[in-house]
Design an enzyme around this catalytic site. Structure first.
Site, PDB file in Angstrom:
ATOM      1  N   GLU A 177       0.832  -1.218   0.000  1.00  0.00           N
ATOM      2  CA  GLU A 177       0.000   0.000   0.000  1.00  0.00           C
ATOM      3  C   GLU A 177       0.856   1.253   0.000  1.00  0.00           C
ATOM      4  O   GLU A 177       2.025   1.221   0.345  1.00  0.00           O
ATOM      5  CB  GLU A 177      -0.965   0.016   1.189  1.00  0.00           C
ATOM      6  CG  GLU A 177      -0.416  -0.458   2.524  1.00  0.00           C
ATOM      7  CD  GLU A 177       0.788   0.296   3.034  1.00  0.00           C
ATOM      8  OE1 GLU A 177       0.778   1.544   2.988  1.00  0.00           O
ATOM      9  OE2 GLU A 177       1.749  -0.352   3.485  1.00  0.00           O
ATOM     10  N   GLU A 320       4.452  -0.498   1.764  1.00  0.00           N
ATOM     11  CA  GLU A 320       4.625  -0.751   0.331  1.00  0.00           C
ATOM     12  C   GLU A 320       4.529  -2.226  -0.042  1.00  0.00           C
ATOM     13  O   GLU A 320       4.404  -2.572  -1.213  1.00  0.00           O
ATOM     14  CB  GLU A 320       5.975  -0.240  -0.192  1.00  0.00           C
ATOM     15  CG  GLU A 320       6.266   1.204   0.004  1.00  0.00           C
ATOM     16  CD  GLU A 320       7.644   1.632  -0.524  1.00  0.00           C
ATOM     17  OE1 GLU A 320       7.949   2.828  -0.410  1.00  0.00           O
ATOM     18  OE2 GLU A 320       8.388   0.765  -1.044  1.00  0.00           O
TER      19      GLU A 320
END
Length: 363
Positions: A177, A320
């Site tokens: 994300e 991430e």
């Protein structure tokens, strides 16, 4: 190409683990040239992968990291060390291959799929998966982050991205994300679902000071007070205090389970999505593999609630999907042990009769 058209449709496709495959994997592990159970968590992982896939010795040549990107209206409360403009800038960095998750994914042989599910900017790039539900959430400290319909739409987007990748042969997924402010939303989701106070759920995110940390906890408290999310209704929690990328990842996790694919859960934000998925259907948790324990203080609460034992402890807090991608090396190791290691019989090695301790492998 089939598409998930509703949340009940996805949930209806999630089955229990394949006990026969898991049992066969455990028996095979105990026949290998080592004391039973001596590879510890790698053996537990190998058995779990067999149970998830229904294949005694699975392999995962095609794997995808799904990075969901979205903005958060709560950033206007001053809860992050970075401005909201960083979200679209980092999306371009992902697409250029320059972020940490890109580097680690190249090493692990994984593709990175970057999804704009709610970035508060117009984004155009040939490799961007553009599925914007809205231009970021509203400020949850003043009212609902989004509507119930928007939360459901974001969840189904995540599910169908898994479907599209599955149709291309992907059988292993990693959650990732990007969204300035998303540790605030994740802390609110955690507090809403399991009742821990914001002082316990809120962490430093991008590296905020003690003063901003106290303010961030008050903002989460305000969001919970003004929205009163229903802990028994995960869509209500998502829509009131969640984020579009969190909703998308919830869909990714549920759809991976529906497709009998392992889904590697990254850090705090991904684990908030994982807990929401588990609240939709408890059985979905058996398809999740916890990669690591984040430095965010709320992460341990989430993993405990999910009943997941993380593979790594690296003091990471980047997000991430970086921790998730590192765990791919351990998944590969477990698969290669199953596929390549000699058995006592094939190697002509004595097992020492019945004196060997039995393995302690379990799902």
């Amino acid at each position: 190409m089939s598409h998930f058209i509703s949340i009940p449709h996805i949930l209806g496709d999630i089955k229990p683990l394949d006990i026969n495959a898991a049992t066969a994997a455990a028996a095979h592990l105990d026949s290998l040239t080592k004391p039973p159970g001596s590879l510890g968590k790698l053996e537990t992982l190998a058995i779990k992968l067999a149970g998830i896939t229904g294949v005694e010795r699975p392999s995962f040549p095609h794997r995808s990291v799904i990075v969901m990107a979205a903005d958060h209206g709560v950033c206007e409360e001053g809860i992050s060390a970075f401005p909201a403009e960083v979200t679209p800038q980092m999306v371009l960095n992902f697409l250029a291959g320059g972020a940490a998750v890109n580097v680690l994914s190249r090493q692990a042989g994984a593709e990175v799929l970057c999804v704009d599910i709610g970035v508060n900017a117009e984004m155009n790039h040939p490799d961007l998966i553009s599925r914007k539900v809205r231009m970021g959430t509203a400020n949850m400290a003043k009212g609902p982050a989004m509507s119930r319909e928007e939360a459901e739409a974001a969840l189904l987007i995540g599910a169908n991205i898994v479907n599209e990748a599955y149709d291309r042969g992907v059988r292993l997924f990693v959650t990732g994300e990007m969204g300035i402010g998303n540790t605030t939303a994740s802390a609110a989701v955690l507090s809403a679902l399991i009742g821990v106070s914001p002082l316990e759920s809120v962490g430093r995110g991008t590296g905020i000071s003690d003063e901003v940390l106290r303010h961030k906890a008050l903002v989460v408290e305000r969001a919970l007070e003004c929205n009163t999310p229903n802990s028994l209704d995960p869509i209500d929690v998502l829509s009131k205090v969640g984020g579009l990328e969190i909703a998308g990842l919830t869909g990714v996790i549920l759809a991976a389970a529906a497709r009998q694919c392992p889904v590697v859960i990254d850090g705090f934000i991904s684990s908030a999505a994982a807990l929401l998925a588990q609240r939709f259907l408890p059985e979905s948790a058996v398809y999740m593999i916890a990669s690591h324990t984040s430095h965010e203080q709320g992460h341990a609460h989430l993993l405990k609630e999910l009943g997941l034992d993380p593979m790594l402890q690296l003091d990471m807090r980047l997000g991430e999907g970086t921790g998730g991608v590192l765990a791919l090396h351990l998944i590969d190791a477990a698969c290669r042990i199953m596929a390549e290691m000699a058995t006592f019989e094939s190697a002509g090695i004595s097992t020492g009769g019945e004196s060997a301790e039995s393995g302690t492998n379990q799902l």
